[in-house]
Scaffold this motif. Structure first.
Motif, PDB file in Angstrom:
ATOM      1  N   ILE A   1       0.839  -1.200   0.000  1.00 42.90           N
ATOM      2  CA  ILE A   1       0.000   0.000   0.000  1.00 42.90           C
ATOM      3  C   ILE A   1       0.876   1.253   0.000  1.00 42.90           C
ATOM      4  O   ILE A   1       0.614   2.226  -0.727  1.00 42.90           O
ATOM      5  CB  ILE A   1      -0.944  -0.007   1.212  1.00 42.90           C
ATOM      6  CG1 ILE A   1      -1.930  -1.184   1.104  1.00 42.90           C
ATOM      7  CG2 ILE A   1      -1.704   1.312   1.320  1.00 42.90           C
ATOM      8  CD1 ILE A   1      -2.785  -1.378   2.340  1.00 42.90           C
ATOM      9  N   ILE A   2       1.927   1.227   0.807  1.00 38.90           N
ATOM     10  CA  ILE A   2       2.857   2.358   0.847  1.00 38.90           C
ATOM     11  C   ILE A   2       3.521   2.544  -0.520  1.00 38.90           C
ATOM     12  O   ILE A   2       3.656   3.666  -1.021  1.00 38.90           O
ATOM     13  CB  ILE A   2       3.919   2.137   1.942  1.00 38.90           C
ATOM     14  CG1 ILE A   2       3.252   2.167   3.324  1.00 38.90           C
ATOM     15  CG2 ILE A   2       5.017   3.191   1.857  1.00 38.90           C
ATOM     16  CD1 ILE A   2       4.188   1.778   4.454  1.00 38.90           C
ATOM     17  N   ASN A   3       3.948   1.434  -1.140  1.00 36.41           N
ATOM     18  CA  ASN A   3       4.566   1.524  -2.465  1.00 36.41           C
ATOM     19  C   ASN A   3       3.618   2.119  -3.493  1.00 36.41           C
ATOM     20  O   ASN A   3       4.029   2.824  -4.412  1.00 36.41           O
ATOM     21  CB  ASN A   3       5.006   0.137  -2.928  1.00 36.41           C
ATOM     22  CG  ASN A   3       6.184  -0.396  -2.131  1.00 36.41           C
ATOM     23  OD1 ASN A   3       6.913   0.371  -1.503  1.00 36.41           O
ATOM     24  ND2 ASN A   3       6.358  -1.702  -2.150  1.00 36.41           N
ATOM     25  N   LYS A   4       2.328   1.808  -3.340  1.00 36.96           N
ATOM     26  CA  LYS A   4       1.319   2.271  -4.297  1.00 36.96           C
ATOM     27  C   LYS A   4       1.109   3.775  -4.212  1.00 36.96           C
ATOM     28  O   LYS A   4       1.056   4.467  -5.230  1.00 36.96           O
ATOM     29  CB  LYS A   4       0.008   1.535  -4.041  1.00 36.96           C
ATOM     30  CG  LYS A   4      -1.172   2.007  -4.861  1.00 36.96           C
ATOM     31  CD  LYS A   4      -1.060   1.607  -6.314  1.00 36.96           C
ATOM     32  CE  LYS A   4      -2.319   1.956  -7.080  1.00 36.96           C
ATOM     33  NZ  LYS A   4      -2.242   1.559  -8.502  1.00 36.96           N
ATOM     34  N   TYR A   5       0.990   4.282  -3.002  1.00 35.29           N
ATOM     35  CA  TYR A   5       0.589   5.682  -2.827  1.00 35.29           C
ATOM     36  C   TYR A   5       1.743   6.622  -2.506  1.00 35.29           C
ATOM     37  O   TYR A   5       1.550   7.836  -2.430  1.00 35.29           O
ATOM     38  CB  TYR A   5      -0.477   5.777  -1.734  1.00 35.29           C
ATOM     39  CG  TYR A   5      -1.753   5.065  -2.130  1.00 35.29           C
ATOM     40  CD1 TYR A   5      -2.615   5.630  -3.070  1.00 35.29           C
ATOM     41  CD2 TYR A   5      -2.068   3.820  -1.614  1.00 35.29           C
ATOM     42  CE1 TYR A   5      -3.770   4.970  -3.446  1.00 35.29           C
ATOM     43  CE2 TYR A   5      -3.240   3.151  -1.994  1.00 35.29           C
ATOM     44  CZ  TYR A   5      -4.075   3.739  -2.914  1.00 35.29           C
ATOM     45  OH  TYR A   5      -5.225   3.084  -3.297  1.00 35.29           O
ATOM     46  N   PHE A   6       2.935   6.081  -2.290  1.00 44.30           N
ATOM     47  CA  PHE A   6       4.126   6.914  -2.102  1.00 44.30           C
ATOM     48  C   PHE A   6       5.175   6.385  -3.076  1.00 44.30           C
ATOM     49  O   PHE A   6       5.990   5.538  -2.734  1.00 44.30           O
ATOM     50  CB  PHE A   6       4.620   6.852  -0.649  1.00 44.30           C
ATOM     51  CG  PHE A   6       3.652   7.436   0.327  1.00 44.30           C
ATOM     52  CD1 PHE A   6       3.710   8.776   0.683  1.00 44.30           C
ATOM     53  CD2 PHE A   6       2.651   6.643   0.877  1.00 44.30           C
ATOM     54  CE1 PHE A   6       2.800   9.310   1.582  1.00 44.30           C
ATOM     55  CE2 PHE A   6       1.743   7.163   1.779  1.00 44.30           C
ATOM     56  CZ  PHE A   6       1.811   8.507   2.127  1.00 44.30           C
ATOM     57  N   SER A   7       5.112   6.888  -4.303  1.00 43.48           N
ATOM     58  CA  SER A   7       5.867   6.298  -5.403  1.00 43.48           C
ATOM     59  C   SER A   7       7.353   6.566  -5.256  1.00 43.48           C
ATOM     60  O   SER A   7       7.794   7.555  -4.673  1.00 43.48           O
ATOM     61  CB  SER A   7       5.375   6.867  -6.741  1.00 43.48           C
ATOM     62  OG  SER A   7       5.581   8.271  -6.787  1.00 43.48           O
TER      63      SER A   7
ATOM     64  N   ASN B   1       9.405   1.480  -8.595  1.00 36.40           N
ATOM     65  CA  ASN B   1       8.235   1.274  -9.432  1.00 36.40           C
ATOM     66  C   ASN B   1       8.600   0.778 -10.820  1.00 36.40           C
ATOM     67  O   ASN B   1       7.805   0.146 -11.494  1.00 36.40           O
ATOM     68  CB  ASN B   1       7.438   2.583  -9.560  1.00 36.40           C
ATOM     69  CG  ASN B   1       6.623   2.864  -8.313  1.00 36.40           C
ATOM     70  OD1 ASN B   1       6.500   2.017  -7.445  1.00 36.40           O
ATOM     71  ND2 ASN B   1       6.088   4.069  -8.227  1.00 36.40           N
TER      72      ASN B   1
ATOM     73  N   ARG C   1       8.571   7.123   2.000  1.00 34.11           N
ATOM     74  CA  ARG C   1       8.316   5.685   1.878  1.00 34.11           C
ATOM     75  C   ARG C   1       9.096   4.902   2.929  1.00 34.11           C
ATOM     76  O   ARG C   1       8.552   4.020   3.604  1.00 34.11           O
ATOM     77  CB  ARG C   1       8.699   5.203   0.479  1.00 34.11           C
ATOM     78  CG  ARG C   1       8.601   3.701   0.311  1.00 34.11           C
ATOM     79  CD  ARG C   1       9.006   3.276  -1.083  1.00 34.11           C
ATOM     80  NE  ARG C   1       8.018   3.674  -2.065  1.00 34.11           N
ATOM     81  CZ  ARG C   1       7.860   3.061  -3.226  1.00 34.11           C
ATOM     82  NH1 ARG C   1       8.627   2.041  -3.539  1.00 34.11           N
ATOM     83  NH2 ARG C   1       6.958   3.464  -4.085  1.00 34.11           N
TER      84      ARG C   1
ATOM     85  N   THR D   1      -8.304  -3.501   1.320  1.00 36.52           N
ATOM     86  CA  THR D   1      -7.445  -2.627   0.522  1.00 36.52           C
ATOM     87  C   THR D   1      -6.599  -3.442  -0.451  1.00 36.52           C
ATOM     88  O   THR D   1      -6.411  -3.050  -1.611  1.00 36.52           O
ATOM     89  CB  THR D   1      -6.523  -1.800   1.433  1.00 36.52           C
ATOM     90  OG1 THR D   1      -7.318  -1.078   2.382  1.00 36.52           O
ATOM     91  CG2 THR D   1      -5.704  -0.811   0.613  1.00 36.52           C
TER      92      THR D   1
ATOM     93  N   MET E   1      -6.612  -3.240  -4.572  1.00 31.59           N
ATOM     94  CA  MET E   1      -5.406  -2.933  -5.342  1.00 31.59           C
ATOM     95  C   MET E   1      -5.100  -3.995  -6.397  1.00 31.59           C
ATOM     96  O   MET E   1      -4.728  -3.668  -7.525  1.00 31.59           O
ATOM     97  CB  MET E   1      -4.211  -2.781  -4.394  1.00 31.59           C
ATOM     98  CG  MET E   1      -4.275  -1.560  -3.502  1.00 31.59           C
ATOM     99  SD  MET E   1      -2.907  -1.499  -2.307  1.00 31.59           S
ATOM    100  CE  MET E   1      -1.499  -1.378  -3.413  1.00 31.59           C
TER     101      MET E   1
END
Length: 314
Positions: A37-43, A48, A127, A183, A187
């Motif tokens: 989730i952190i990787n998704k919303y804090f690029s 990535n 992140r 969540t 995703m």
């Protein structure tokens, strides 16, 4: 009486080990989902580039299975303590409880060391800080719960499943787990959607394998010419037949464009960026032949490929 004591000790070991194993599995899986989730919303541009867009199915599956088992086993242990079927002062309970505390403390200490290292190296970003906070919170949560257990045991009080700290632990674990699971599925998509992604991934692999076969056929012909059709590709070695679409079982589309260029087409069910396929590459492709972007939209899509003069090394 001796048999009863032996049976009780064996049961204690079983339930405590099962509790701690499922706790560790659930905590690691929960951390993995939160990290995704952190990787998704804090690029992060570098991460990535290679990473996917959601938590792994394994992390979600482990979280879904391990958390209910842990909560049920913990409830069983507390019920046995209240009924006098097991002792709160048993050596098994003390040893394993302190072992969990040690592992949680070691995790938190390692986390703090990682934070200091990131700070000294100048690599601290949002992140990293959020991931470190996740480990700290999970580790401190486990430490708090089992430390209260130890203090209650030392005070001679029997664990009560209705006590505020136990209810808080139970409710918190359920709420956090449900939020993480929901969540995670949002995703990565539903199981039916994931099946589409798996089939699309197989289609890309199939097209790459066909590309290897086209290159092999080109290498073995004199003069060098592309096969006129997929049926003109000789089946050698392990190849009983060329790959076909995993859903329709129909042959993929092949078209010769020039003396060295050809086209491979497939009908995809989803957009490739949703499954991390944007930078997928063949395993042993030539330097500059198949070094292309294998991403694709949903629906029919064609890739333009070309052969090289030198044989493909395998």
């Amino acid at each position: 009486m001796q048999n009863q004591s032996t049976q009780s000790t064996g049961r204690d070991i079983f339930f405590y080990l099962l509790s701690f194993f499922t706790l560790g599995t659930a905590a690691i899986s929960l951390g993995g989902v939160i990290f995704a989730i952190i990787n998704k919303y804090f690029s992060d541009q570098v991460i990535n580039y290679y990473g996917g867009a959601g938590p792994s199915a394994g992390a979600l599956a482990a979280l879904i299975v391990a958390t209910p088992i842990y909560l049920l086993v913990t409830a069983k242990i507390n019920k046995d303590l209240a009924a006098g079927l097991t002792s709160a002062t048993s050596k098994v309970r003390k040893i394993l409880t302190y072992l969990v505390l040690f592992l949680a403390c070691a995790t938190v200490i390692g986390d703090v060391i990682g934070l200091v290292y990131q700070f000294v190296a100048g690599e601290v970003n949002t992140r990293v800080l959020l991931k470190i906070a996740t480990i700290l919170i999970l580790g401190l949560w486990v430490m708090w719960y089992y430390w209260v257990n130890i203090k209650n045991d030392e005070a001679g009080s029997v664990a009560d499943k209705k006590s505020w700290w136990h209810k808080g632990h139970l409710i918190g674990a359920i709420v956090v787990t449900l939020i993480a699971i929901v969540t995670g599925f949002i995703m990565i998509g539903s199981p039916a959607f994931r099946q589409k992604l798996v089939r699309d991934n197989q289609r890309v692999v199939d097209l790459q394998q066909i590309g290897y076969s086209v290159q092999d056929t080109y290498n073995q012909t004199e003069p060098k010419v592309l096969p006129s059709s997929l049926a003109a590709i000789p089946l050698i070695g392990y190849k009983a037949e060329l790959p076909k679409d995993p859903l329709t079982k129909m042959a993929y589309e092949y078209k010769v464009l020039s003396d060295k260029q050809y086209e491979l087409c497939a009908v995809f069910e989803a957009v490739s960026e949703q499954m991390g396929m944007k930078y997928a590459r063949p395993v042993y492709a030539p330097d500059d032949v198949y070094a292309l972007d294998w991403s694709h939209p949903a629906g029919k899509y064609c890739y333009k490929l070309q052969v090289v003069k030198t044989p493909v090394s395998k």
